[in-house]
Design a protein around this motif. Structure first.
Motif, short mmCIF file in Angstrom:
data_model
loop_
_atom_site.label_atom_id
_atom_site.label_comp_id
_atom_site.label_asym_id
_atom_site.label_seq_id
_atom_site.Cartn_x
_atom_site.Cartn_y
_atom_site.Cartn_z
N ALA A 109 8.78 -6.04 2.42
CA ALA A 109 8.55 -4.62 2.63
C ALA A 109 7.69 -4.38 3.87
O ALA A 109 7.90 -3.43 4.62
CB ALA A 109 7.87 -4.01 1.40
N ALA A 110 6.72 -5.27 4.09
CA ALA A 110 5.80 -5.13 5.22
C ALA A 110 6.48 -5.42 6.55
O ALA A 110 5.86 -5.24 7.61
CB ALA A 110 4.60 -6.04 5.03
N ILE A 144 5.34 -2.47 -2.51
CA ILE A 144 6.67 -3.07 -2.38
C ILE A 144 7.70 -2.08 -1.83
O ILE A 144 8.87 -2.42 -1.64
CB ILE A 144 7.18 -3.60 -3.74
N ILE A 145 7.27 -0.83 -1.56
CA ILE A 145 8.20 0.21 -1.11
C ILE A 145 7.96 0.49 0.37
O ILE A 145 6.94 1.07 0.74
CB ILE A 145 8.01 1.50 -1.92
N ARG A 153 5.85 8.41 9.17
CA ARG A 153 4.78 7.41 9.26
C ARG A 153 5.23 6.12 8.61
O ARG A 153 5.59 6.08 7.43
CB ARG A 153 3.52 7.95 8.56
N THR A 154 5.24 5.03 9.36
CA THR A 154 5.67 3.73 8.84
C THR A 154 4.56 3.13 7.99
O THR A 154 3.43 2.98 8.45
CB THR A 154 6.00 2.77 10.00
N GLN A 155 4.90 2.80 6.75
CA GLN A 155 3.91 2.25 5.83
C GLN A 155 4.60 1.59 4.64
O GLN A 155 5.81 1.70 4.47
CB GLN A 155 2.96 3.35 5.34
N VAL A 156 3.81 0.90 3.83
CA VAL A 156 4.31 0.28 2.61
C VAL A 156 3.47 0.81 1.46
O VAL A 156 2.24 0.78 1.52
CB VAL A 156 4.20 -1.26 2.68
N ASP A 161 1.10 4.76 -5.86
CA ASP A 161 0.94 5.72 -4.76
C ASP A 161 1.89 6.90 -4.95
O ASP A 161 1.52 8.05 -4.72
CB ASP A 161 1.23 5.06 -3.41
N VAL A 162 3.13 6.60 -5.36
CA VAL A 162 4.12 7.65 -5.57
C VAL A 162 3.67 8.59 -6.68
O VAL A 162 3.72 9.82 -6.55
CB VAL A 162 5.50 7.04 -5.92
#
Length: 197
Positions: A109-110, A144-145, A153-156, A161-162
């Motif tokens: 994911a990263a 993992i998302i 914005r690029t992130q994991v 968090d959702v």
């Protein structure tokens, strides 16, 4: 990631003709805790690699921040969306606790992030995060998302968090639109009062 949810909620709230007057009427127990926890996290993150003592204590600091944050949310659980935020924070806290106080991050994911971030994880430079491996417990609750273009914005992020963002969105919508609802009710009562005179 929670900041993204807050920003989206504000935009949607204004589109729905809401306002921020509800902030003036908002009463939170331990209201001073949230900004304090935010400052502690920022200081720990920025200086954990420069100050050895802070680096060694960083895992304990993050765990303490989560515990106090959960207590703050629980004390204010009567506010709309706060219990959903509580659940999201607890999911993140749970996966960190069972993995030595660090949030597992999927290397796959990263891949959407700067390669330097993955290398920093491998080198142990991020005290709050650790690479997800076969030995990771409850790995599905880790980061993992992946989020990338067209997302701005690029992130994991994690499932927690959702969930937190859903709760924050509901809370802010309620906060922004409740004053309008109250004003409409007051206007309706005034009109009815005028009719009886």
């Amino acid at each position: 990631m929670v900041y993204d949810g807050i920003l989206l909620a504000l935009v949607v709230g204004f589109i729905r003709k809401g306002n921020l007057r509800g902030l003036a009427q908002l009463k939170l127990k331990w209201g001073w805790v949230f900004p304090l926890l935010l400052i502690v996290q920022i200081i720990t993150f920025v200086y954990q690699n420069d100050i050895k003592l802070l680096g060694k204590a960083s895992e304990s600091i993050y765990m303490a921040v989560y515990i106090i944050g959960l207590l703050f949310l629980y004390l204010n659980r009567h506010h709309k969306g706060f219990m959903i935020i509580f659940i999201g924070v607890f999911l993140n806290f749970l996966v960190m606790v069972v993995n030595g106080g660090r949030m597992p991050v999927s290397e796959e994911a990263a891949a959407v992030l700067d390669p330097m971030y993955i290398q920093a994880l491998k080198d142990g430079l991020y005290a709050k995060h650790v690479l997800l491996t076969d030995s990771t417990i409850l790995g599905f609750l880790g980061d993992i998302i992946p989020l990338g273009p067209p997302y701005p914005r690029t992130q994991v992020i994690s499932i927690g968090d959702v969930v937190m963002n859903i709760g924050a969105f509901l809370f802010i919508q309620y906060l922004m639109l409740q004053p309008n609802k109250k004003n409409n009710e007051d206007t309706s009562l005034s009109l009815k009062g005028g009719e009886t005179r």
